[in-house]
Design an enzyme around this catalytic site. Structure first.
Site, PDB file in Angstrom:
ATOM      1  N   TYR A  29       4.893  -0.732  -1.408  1.00 22.48           N
ATOM      2  CA  TYR A  29       4.835  -1.633  -2.572  1.00 22.48           C
ATOM      3  C   TYR A  29       3.644  -1.294  -3.470  1.00 22.48           C
ATOM      4  O   TYR A  29       3.782  -1.179  -4.690  1.00 22.48           O
ATOM      5  CB  TYR A  29       4.735  -3.073  -2.080  1.00 22.48           C
ATOM      6  CG  TYR A  29       4.736  -4.114  -3.172  1.00 22.48           C
ATOM      7  CD1 TYR A  29       5.908  -4.471  -3.820  1.00 22.48           C
ATOM      8  CD2 TYR A  29       3.550  -4.759  -3.538  1.00 22.48           C
ATOM      9  CE1 TYR A  29       5.906  -5.446  -4.814  1.00 22.48           C
ATOM     10  CE2 TYR A  29       3.544  -5.729  -4.518  1.00 22.48           C
ATOM     11  CZ  TYR A  29       4.719  -6.078  -5.154  1.00 22.48           C
ATOM     12  OH  TYR A  29       4.708  -7.035  -6.132  1.00 22.48           O
TER      13      TYR A  29
ATOM     14  N   LYS B 169       3.658   0.070  -7.379  1.00 22.78           N
ATOM     15  CA  LYS B 169       3.012  -0.678  -8.457  1.00 22.78           C
ATOM     16  C   LYS B 169       1.883   0.130  -9.109  1.00 22.78           C
ATOM     17  O   LYS B 169       1.643   0.007 -10.316  1.00 22.78           O
ATOM     18  CB  LYS B 169       2.482  -2.007  -7.914  1.00 22.78           C
ATOM     19  CG  LYS B 169       3.589  -2.971  -7.482  1.00 22.78           C
ATOM     20  CD  LYS B 169       4.534  -3.307  -8.622  1.00 22.78           C
ATOM     21  CE  LYS B 169       5.559  -4.360  -8.255  1.00 22.78           C
ATOM     22  NZ  LYS B 169       6.423  -4.751  -9.385  1.00 22.78           N
TER      23      LYS B 169
END
Length: 248
Positions: free
Chosen positions: A156, A160
């Site tokens: 994740y 990002k």
């Protein structure tokens, strides 16, 4: 404040959570809003109806943001059906959290594809329309995990962080065409992702935040609305953390 009257916005992953709040914020500011959803058909229809009762125009499109062909088709349909496209908000994303040693290749690939590739999938076709109009806004939803990292979120956080690099690169490419590209990095927000935490976990989380609370989705949406407005015409290539001070 109807600063977006006459504008057309497209929000990916707009049926729930932060995306839903963004759709509402842009619609209430006067924009006609298209949004995508993958499986949340009922929430999507409820959102359209809710906005209709407020005199706002919104339409949902079922599509997988991880699919390049489906993303291109959505952008083409929005331009055809609404006549233009002025604002793109790349919000779609997922999590598959676990420590790296337990992380499967599939969970790595799914998060990178859904979170990072989806931004490419929608931005490229949207750019063609924005460049033709010689104006536009692209706002990418990243995360403070992409700035400071987070244990158990290597996939994740990487996705990002990739969005941040993408944002800055595209801002440089499109600046001369009067297109502003920025990113919003939420901290911990009251959404389905935090709803699974226990009361004690939420209290412990709040203690890490200088403002001693998590954010409401509407507080993230307000920053997106500002970046989409004429007031932000001289802001580009920036990452705005909306995190209660946790990254300062």
């Amino acid at each position: 404040m109807n600063s977006l009257t006459g504008k057309v916005a497209l929000v990916t992953g707009g049926a729930r959570g932060i995306g839903r709040a963004v759709v509402i914020a842009l619609a209430e500011a006067g924009a006609s809003v298209a949004f995508t959803f993958r499986s949340s058909a009922a929430p999507a229809e409820e959102l359209v109806q809710t906005l209709a009762t407020r005199g706002c125009i919104a339409k949902g499109y079922q599509a997988d943001a991880a699919s390049h062909s489906e993303s291109v088709q959505v952008v083409e349909r929005v331009v055809k059906e609404f006549g233009r496209l002025d604002i793109l908000v790349n919000n779609a994303g997922i999590t598959k959290d676990t420590l790296l040693l337990r992380m499967s290749e599939e969970d790595w690939d799914r998060v990178i594809t859904n979170n990072l590739k989806s931004v490419f999938n929608f931005t490229k076709p949207a750019c063609r329309q924005l460049m033709a109009q010689k104006a536009g806004k692209i706002i990418n939803i990243t995360s403070i995990a992409g700035i400071i990292g987070n244990a158990g979120q290597a996939n994740y956080a990487s996705s990002k962080a990739g969005i941040i690099g993408f944002t800055k690169s595209i801002a440089k490419e499109l600046g001369s065409r009067n297109i502003q590209v920025n990113a919003v990095a939420p901290g911990f927000v009251d959404t389905d992702m935090t709803a699974v935490l226990s009361t004690e976990q939420k209290k412990g989380l709040a203690e890490l935040i200088p403002l001693k609370r998590t954010a409401r989705a509407e507080e993230i949406a307000g920053v997106v609305r500002f970046l989409a407005s004429p007031e932000a015409d001289y802001i580009t290539g920036q990452v705005i953390a909306v995190d209660g001070g946790i990254t300062m």
